[in-house]
Design an enzyme around this catalytic site. Sequence first.
Site, PDB file in Angstrom:
ATOM      1  N   TYR A  38      15.650  -6.036  19.647  1.00 26.06           N
ATOM      2  CA  TYR A  38      14.253  -5.781  19.284  1.00 26.06           C
ATOM      3  C   TYR A  38      13.671  -6.885  18.408  1.00 26.06           C
ATOM      4  O   TYR A  38      14.261  -7.266  17.398  1.00 26.06           O
ATOM      5  CB  TYR A  38      14.090  -4.434  18.559  1.00 26.06           C
ATOM      6  CG  TYR A  38      12.673  -4.267  18.063  1.00 26.06           C
ATOM      7  CD1 TYR A  38      11.656  -3.950  18.962  1.00 26.06           C
ATOM      8  CD2 TYR A  38      12.326  -4.521  16.738  1.00 26.06           C
ATOM      9  CE1 TYR A  38      10.346  -3.882  18.542  1.00 26.06           C
ATOM     10  CE2 TYR A  38      11.014  -4.445  16.318  1.00 26.06           C
ATOM     11  CZ  TYR A  38      10.023  -4.124  17.221  1.00 26.06           C
ATOM     12  OH  TYR A  38       8.739  -4.076  16.817  1.00 26.06           O
ATOM     13  N   HIS A  68      -1.390 -10.304  14.497  1.00 23.68           N
ATOM     14  CA  HIS A  68      -1.302  -9.273  13.456  1.00 23.68           C
ATOM     15  C   HIS A  68      -2.135  -9.631  12.219  1.00 23.68           C
ATOM     16  O   HIS A  68      -2.276  -8.825  11.310  1.00 23.68           O
ATOM     17  CB  HIS A  68       0.160  -9.029  13.066  1.00 23.68           C
ATOM     18  CG  HIS A  68       0.931  -8.242  14.095  1.00 23.68           C
ATOM     19  ND1 HIS A  68       0.862  -8.480  15.437  1.00 23.68           N
ATOM     20  CD2 HIS A  68       1.786  -7.188  13.960  1.00 23.68           C
ATOM     21  CE1 HIS A  68       1.633  -7.635  16.097  1.00 23.68           C
ATOM     22  NE2 HIS A  68       2.201  -6.828  15.221  1.00 23.68           N
ATOM     23  N   ASN A 181       7.462  -7.523   8.353  1.00 18.78           N
ATOM     24  CA  ASN A 181       7.805  -6.106   8.453  1.00 18.78           C
ATOM     25  C   ASN A 181       8.355  -5.591   7.114  1.00 18.78           C
ATOM     26  O   ASN A 181       9.559  -5.620   6.877  1.00 18.78           O
ATOM     27  CB  ASN A 181       8.832  -5.912   9.593  1.00 18.78           C
ATOM     28  CG  ASN A 181       8.606  -4.609  10.337  1.00 18.78           C
ATOM     29  OD1 ASN A 181       8.062  -3.667   9.800  1.00 18.78           O
ATOM     30  ND2 ASN A 181       9.028  -4.547  11.582  1.00 18.78           N
ATOM     31  N   TYR A 269      -7.563  22.506 -27.068  1.00 13.22           N
ATOM     32  CA  TYR A 269      -6.440  21.964 -26.280  1.00 13.22           C
ATOM     33  C   TYR A 269      -6.422  20.450 -26.213  1.00 13.22           C
ATOM     34  O   TYR A 269      -5.366  19.840 -26.136  1.00 13.22           O
ATOM     35  CB  TYR A 269      -6.503  22.488 -24.837  1.00 13.22           C
ATOM     36  CG  TYR A 269      -6.173  23.947 -24.679  1.00 13.22           C
ATOM     37  CD1 TYR A 269      -5.882  24.755 -25.780  1.00 13.22           C
ATOM     38  CD2 TYR A 269      -6.144  24.514 -23.411  1.00 13.22           C
ATOM     39  CE1 TYR A 269      -5.584  26.088 -25.614  1.00 13.22           C
ATOM     40  CE2 TYR A 269      -5.841  25.856 -23.241  1.00 13.22           C
ATOM     41  CZ  TYR A 269      -5.558  26.643 -24.349  1.00 13.22           C
ATOM     42  OH  TYR A 269      -5.273  27.956 -24.170  1.00 13.22           O
ATOM     43  N   ARG A 272      -4.643  19.765 -29.472  1.00 15.18           N
ATOM     44  CA  ARG A 272      -3.384  20.472 -29.718  1.00 15.18           C
ATOM     45  C   ARG A 272      -2.349  20.179 -28.628  1.00 15.18           C
ATOM     46  O   ARG A 272      -1.148  20.125 -28.894  1.00 15.18           O
ATOM     47  CB  ARG A 272      -3.660  21.981 -29.780  1.00 15.18           C
ATOM     48  CG  ARG A 272      -2.532  22.730 -30.428  1.00 15.18           C
ATOM     49  CD  ARG A 272      -2.567  24.244 -30.222  1.00 15.18           C
ATOM     50  NE  ARG A 272      -3.875  24.821 -29.998  1.00 15.18           N
ATOM     51  CZ  ARG A 272      -4.054  25.993 -29.379  1.00 15.18           C
ATOM     52  NH1 ARG A 272      -3.023  26.695 -28.949  1.00 15.18           N
ATOM     53  NH2 ARG A 272      -5.271  26.468 -29.202  1.00 15.18           N
ATOM     54  N   PHE A 318      11.171  -0.183   6.493  1.00 22.52           N
ATOM     55  CA  PHE A 318       9.815  -0.711   6.300  1.00 22.52           C
ATOM     56  C   PHE A 318       8.814   0.402   6.028  1.00 22.52           C
ATOM     57  O   PHE A 318       7.674   0.145   5.677  1.00 22.52           O
ATOM     58  CB  PHE A 318       9.379  -1.434   7.583  1.00 22.52           C
ATOM     59  CG  PHE A 318       9.612  -0.561   8.789  1.00 22.52           C
ATOM     60  CD1 PHE A 318       8.704   0.421   9.122  1.00 22.52           C
ATOM     61  CD2 PHE A 318      10.791  -0.668   9.510  1.00 22.52           C
ATOM     62  CE1 PHE A 318       8.962   1.284  10.177  1.00 22.52           C
ATOM     63  CE2 PHE A 318      11.043   0.189  10.569  1.00 22.52           C
ATOM     64  CZ  PHE A 318      10.127   1.178  10.900  1.00 22.52           C
ATOM     65  N   GLU A 403       4.648   4.089  16.698  1.00 27.33           N
ATOM     66  CA  GLU A 403       4.631   4.134  15.233  1.00 27.33           C
ATOM     67  C   GLU A 403       3.743   5.313  14.870  1.00 27.33           C
ATOM     68  O   GLU A 403       2.623   5.172  14.397  1.00 27.33           O
ATOM     69  CB  GLU A 403       4.141   2.780  14.704  1.00 27.33           C
ATOM     70  CG  GLU A 403       5.093   1.717  15.235  1.00 27.33           C
ATOM     71  CD  GLU A 403       4.696   0.268  14.988  1.00 27.33           C
ATOM     72  OE1 GLU A 403       3.739   0.029  14.251  1.00 27.33           O
ATOM     73  OE2 GLU A 403       5.379  -0.600  15.545  1.00 27.33           O
TER      74      GLU A 403
END
Length: 457
Positions: A38, A68, A181, A269, A272, A318, A403
């Site tokens: 791959y 990309h 990646n 509050y 405190r 990844f 994906e």
Amino acid sequence: VNLGRGLYKIKLTSEAERKVVQARELLDTIVKENKVVYGITTGFGKFARTVIPVSKLKELQENLVRSHSAGLGNPLSPERTRMLLALRINVLAKGHSGISLETLLAMIQAFNASCLSFVPEKGTVGASGDLAPLSHLALGLMGEGKMWSPKSGWADAKYVLEAHGLKPVSLKPKEGLALINGTQMITSLGAEAVERAQAIARQADIIAALTLEVLKGTTKAFDSDIHALRPHPGQIEVAQRFRSLLDSDHHLSEIAESHRFCDRVQDAYTMRCCPQVHGIANDTIKFVQDIINVEINSATDNPMVFAERGETISGGNFHGEYPAKALDFLAIAVHELASISERRIERLCNPSLSELPAFLVNEGGLNSGFMIAHCTAAALVSENKVLCHPSSVDSLSTSAATEDHVSMGGWAARKSLRVVEHVDVLCVRLLPFVVNSEEVCRVLQDPNAEVLAMGDI
Ligand SMILES: *[C@@H]1O[C@H](CO)[C@@H](O)[C@H](O)[C@H]1NC(C)=O
Ligand SMILES: *[C@@H]1O[C@H](CO)[C@@H](O)[C@H](O)[C@H]1NC(C)=O
Ligand SMILES: *[C@@H]1O[C@H](CO)[C@@H](O)[C@H](O)[C@H]1NC(C)=O
């Protein structure tokens, strides 16, 4: 963060060099033997089953980086791009990515010379890593697109590299994938968010204690016996800090002395419960820091090369769910410090709660004092409430359903920084100004006023 500031250069250890070389040798063997692996000899994502001929393996990697590089938005600042580059170098130096030593050294040279690619901040879903931002990072190193350096400013990457005597990286098989990646954008921005959150948390305790002093609160709620019965580390620590900052037998405060015999048994509050509220913020920052620390020191590449086993294995390191969830949580925790601070600003500005002049100003009416500064605080806190919606509860399937689950960690990181920036403005810049305002000091120091001088906190 210090790497991001440009305070350091990077050098490979000989151990790292050895591992990188070994992993690359295995990869070269795979290519020589024509094995189908791959991303090395196949297409990517949905195209994982398309085998690519050896003659086109270089083109395959260049195409990957170019296609990309599809992010958009403003570029990351030089500091943030430097962090991103440093983290990617760190991943590659682990020797599980199959990068060649030559390419890794070229990246380190670019880091050393602060030659920083144009990396747009938007467009990562944070699952197959931060593909778009890391591709832009790689693209610049290939001498394409824009690049910044202190010497040249923004210019064509090719010329910036040339101006520093550097050669563009020429990608070998798998190297494009090795560069892109991983989760380094999420984690580099996350590291900055954690660092700034820690500084805010420290300040927040001090400012809250000062506010309690000014509002003539009681220190009883910080008694160590109370906190010992609910021993969360952050709560214990914050209570201890309040005790050390406020009136005690060792450090008497004149203000506290002035109302020692008043009938107030407990405060609202927002004063405190500081140890309980600031405490969990403190513990959460620590929790997130631990996750980011593991993440920035991990190999988040895919497929991973195991030279000692003579194998490459596809896995899922990844995937950005870890840092995404952690940074969503960081935003929620840090936001609370501002949320509770804004309520204290109200208590300081509102005369019916403070017993101080309205909006802490002399000649109110003629002067408006902190009336609108309080509005700024309210607006920032409100904006943060929207930003605190966790991004990691979302997921959209990408790459034609291969994906099919993603973390949306890029947005988690960016908005955690935005929340931190807002809290920083409110807690670290605005609030000390309010508490320490001239009018507060004037009233508190006026011998005829109800209270005396401030304690030396
Ligand atoms: C990153 O690795 C994952 C896991 O193998 C893969 O599905 C994804 O396609 C890879 N990204 C790219 C650009 O190849
Ligand atoms: C980067 O700079 C450091 C410090 O000057 C140096 O030791 C190292 O060799 C440089 N790395 C490369 C690849 O140029
Ligand atoms: C609380 O925050 C301070 C300052 O960042 C840090 O030093 C301390 O370790 C934290 N405490 C806990 C219990 O996490």
